[in-house]
Each structure stands twice: as structure tokens, then as C-alpha cells.
Motif scaffolding. Sequence first.
Motif, PDB file in Angstrom:
ATOM      1  N   MET A  24      -9.649  -6.604  19.969  1.00 41.75           N
ATOM      2  CA  MET A  24      -9.355  -5.605  21.004  1.00 41.75           C
ATOM      3  C   MET A  24      -8.776  -4.356  20.356  1.00 41.75           C
ATOM      4  N   PHE A  25      -9.058  -3.217  20.987  1.00 41.86           N
ATOM      5  CA  PHE A  25      -8.664  -1.924  20.404  1.00 41.86           C
ATOM      6  C   PHE A  25      -8.111  -1.036  21.513  1.00 41.86           C
ATOM      7  N   LEU A  26      -6.827  -0.704  21.421  1.00 43.04           N
ATOM      8  CA  LEU A  26      -6.186   0.197  22.373  1.00 43.04           C
ATOM      9  C   LEU A  26      -5.802   1.496  21.680  1.00 43.04           C
ATOM     10  N   VAL A  27      -5.811   2.582  22.459  1.00 37.15           N
ATOM     11  CA  VAL A  27      -5.405   3.891  21.969  1.00 37.15           C
ATOM     12  C   VAL A  27      -4.195   4.354  22.766  1.00 37.15           C
ATOM     13  N   ASP A  28      -3.186   4.869  22.071  1.00 38.35           N
ATOM     14  CA  ASP A  28      -2.098   5.581  22.755  1.00 38.35           C
ATOM     15  C   ASP A  28      -2.515   7.045  22.773  1.00 38.35           C
ATOM     16  N   SER A  29      -2.967   7.497  23.943  1.00 38.99           N
ATOM     17  CA  SER A  29      -3.576   8.825  24.047  1.00 38.99           C
ATOM     18  C   SER A  29      -2.552   9.948  24.149  1.00 38.99           C
ATOM     19  N   HIS A  30      -1.255   9.610  24.131  1.00 38.86           N
ATOM     20  CA  HIS A  30      -0.230  10.662  24.225  1.00 38.86           C
ATOM     21  C   HIS A  30       1.107  10.091  23.797  1.00 38.86           C
ATOM     22  N   CYS A  31       1.522  10.446  22.574  1.00 37.15           N
ATOM     23  CA  CYS A  31       2.847  10.026  22.105  1.00 37.15           C
ATOM     24  C   CYS A  31       3.460  11.159  21.284  1.00 37.15           C
ATOM     25  N   HIS A  32       4.770  11.194  21.275  1.00 37.61           N
ATOM     26  CA  HIS A  32       5.516  12.193  20.516  1.00 37.61           C
ATOM     27  C   HIS A  32       6.149  11.480  19.317  1.00 37.61           C
ATOM     28  N   LEU A  33       5.367  11.347  18.257  1.00 38.75           N
ATOM     29  CA  LEU A  33       5.828  10.568  17.108  1.00 38.75           C
ATOM     30  C   LEU A  33       7.027  11.194  16.424  1.00 38.75           C
ATOM     31  N   ASP A  34       7.257  12.488  16.691  1.00 35.84           N
ATOM     32  CA  ASP A  34       8.415  13.151  16.096  1.00 35.84           C
ATOM     33  C   ASP A  34       9.688  12.924  16.907  1.00 35.84           C
ATOM     34  N   GLY A  35       9.592  12.232  18.041  1.00 40.40           N
ATOM     35  CA  GLY A  35      10.752  12.043  18.905  1.00 40.40           C
ATOM     36  C   GLY A  35      11.366  10.662  18.853  1.00 40.40           C
ATOM     37  N   LEU A  36      10.825   9.781  18.012  1.00 43.75           N
ATOM     38  CA  LEU A  36      11.309   8.412  17.964  1.00 43.75           C
ATOM     39  C   LEU A  36      12.579   8.288  17.112  1.00 43.75           C
ATOM     40  N   ASP A  37      13.254   7.169  17.280  1.00 38.87           N
ATOM     41  CA  ASP A  37      14.533   6.937  16.600  1.00 38.87           C
ATOM     42  C   ASP A  37      14.284   6.327  15.221  1.00 38.87           C
ATOM     43  N   TYR A  38      14.257   7.191  14.206  1.00 37.45           N
ATOM     44  CA  TYR A  38      14.033   6.720  12.835  1.00 37.45           C
ATOM     45  C   TYR A  38      15.346   6.400  12.123  1.00 37.45           C
ATOM     46  N   GLN A  39      16.436   6.523  12.853  1.00 36.81           N
ATOM     47  CA  GLN A  39      17.743   6.191  12.260  1.00 36.81           C
ATOM     48  C   GLN A  39      18.048   4.704  12.397  1.00 36.81           C
ATOM     49  N   THR A  40      17.786   4.157  13.593  1.00 41.12           N
ATOM     50  CA  THR A  40      18.197   2.768  13.839  1.00 41.12           C
ATOM     51  C   THR A  40      17.057   1.835  14.263  1.00 41.12           C
ATOM     52  N   LEU A  41      16.002   2.374  14.882  1.00 45.84           N
ATOM     53  CA  LEU A  41      14.954   1.489  15.423  1.00 45.84           C
ATOM     54  C   LEU A  41      13.735   1.339  14.515  1.00 45.84           C
ATOM     55  N   HIS A  42      13.380   2.387  13.800  1.00 46.97           N
ATOM     56  CA  HIS A  42      12.169   2.358  12.970  1.00 46.97           C
ATOM     57  C   HIS A  42      12.490   2.917  11.584  1.00 46.97           C
ATOM     58  N   LYS A  43      11.824   2.340  10.572  1.00 47.69           N
ATOM     59  CA  LYS A  43      12.037   2.837   9.207  1.00 47.69           C
ATOM     60  C   LYS A  43      11.379   4.196   9.012  1.00 47.69           C
ATOM     61  N   ASN A  44      10.153   4.326   9.522  1.00 43.86           N
ATOM     62  CA  ASN A  44       9.361   5.535   9.332  1.00 43.86           C
ATOM     63  C   ASN A  44       8.154   5.477  10.278  1.00 43.86           C
TER      64      ASN A  44
END
Length: 265
Positions: free
Chosen positions: A1-21
Motif C-alpha cells: 500500500m502507498f499513501l501520500v501526505d499531500s500537505h505537510c509543513h516539515l519545517d514546523g515539526l519538533d526536532y528537539q524532543t520528538l524527532h531526530k531529523n
Amino acid sequence: MFLVDSHCHLDGLDYQTLHKNVGDVLEKAAARDVKFFLAVATTLPGYSAMRELVGQRDNVVFSCGVHPLNQDEPYEVDTLRRLAAEEGVVAMGETGLDYFYTPETKATQQASFRNHIRIGRELNKPVIVHTRDAREDTLAILREEKVTDCGGVLHCFTEDRETAGKLLDMGFYISFSGIVTFRNAEQLRDAARYVPLDRLLVETDSPYLAPVPHRGKENQPALVRDVAEYMAVLKGVSLEELASATTHNFATLFHIDPSRLQNSQ
């Protein structure tokens, strides 16, 4: 199965505590079959910074534009045109009108919205449209600027069935976010049932609007799976059928070679 996120703000995510990069975010998404992403800009400096943050990736494409709520800093239309013409940019926006927060910038918002559509027509790139408390003006400007020449999507749709119908008549696609899962969103669910499967997209609008049962937490592209699962039930189709349709629609609207989606798996 293949899904697309057609609208995300990758520059707005929490790279301090939730995601490495960014790679970490995309891996979490891939683990839930979300394998392609449209990273959406809201300012021109933000667009350039986001491209630097994300880097060159086979499974991420970009939009370029100025959000209607970001009209306090003027921008050069020629700069918008030049950046929007860059390789990897598949859409204009997000653009549109938002009278809920900043009605005092109506005139500036409208001029900016028209500029985005005109450049979209020049470059043959569809527009990503945001609208809030501005339905009539949004529809009027889309018609007046002949948006059918470049096409577009009303992202994070929160309007009613009647508005959906008018957008569909203009050849628009309609994208649903986590809002469709909210308890008080019955009017929106009615519209979602009405929009045909061949004109639907799904999105997170992350880091905003996490779907139930994640509401109140940071949204991320992996959670487009939750939106898709919910939409499949609303539409009375399997998740696989909804994923296939929305991925095909995404490729069609944004002029992306379907083989690229397959190859990025």
C-alpha cells in the motif's frame, strides 16, 4: 500500500524532543505506508529554509508561496515567480484568503492570491488554497483568475457540500485532514461522503490538526494513515482502494510521473 501526505509543513515539526531529523520523520511515516510527501511553504524565506532542511530526496516535493496570514512582510512577485520555477516545486502556495484572523489585510491577501494563480497559470503549476471565513471571495477570485488553466486543491477542507460542489465544477481537488475525525465535524463528513473518490486527497497539515485519537499532540506525516483509514470508512471503500485513488489523484494534480511514486517505495 502507498499513501501520500499531500500537505505537510516539515519545517514546523519538533526536532528537539520528538524527532531526530527529517529522515526520522519520513521513516516513521514509511512504517505506516506513507511514502511520499508534499512539503508546503508559507513564506518565501521559509521555502528556502525548508528546502535546505529537507535536502534532495526522491520522495519529497515542494510548494512555494506566501500564506494569507503572512502578509505583514511584503514580497516581490518576481521573487515568487523565480523560486516557484525551481526544480522540485510542483505547486503554488499555500495561498488563499483568511478573514478570520486578519480581516484588515483583505486587500493585500486578495492581491497575493491573484498573483499566485497567475504565476501558476504561467508555470502550469496548480495552486494550494487555504480559505477561512472567506468562501465567496475565494470562489470569485478562483473564477476570475481562470484557475481551471492550472488547477488546484482546497487543502484542509472545512466547508460544506455546496462549496465542495462549486469547487468540483472548477475542476478542483479537495483534501481532507484530521479535522474530519473530530466529533463536531458532521457537516464536513457529509461533504467528504459527497466528494467523488477521483477528486480526493488526504493530508496531515502537520504539525497541526492531529486526528483522533492523537488530538492535542503534534501531528506528523505518519498520521495521514489515520485520516485515510477514517475516510475509507466514510466512503465505504477499503483502505487499499482509498490509498490507490488518492495517490493517483496526487500524481495527476501535481504532474508527477506515477513511476516516481512507485520507485520511491
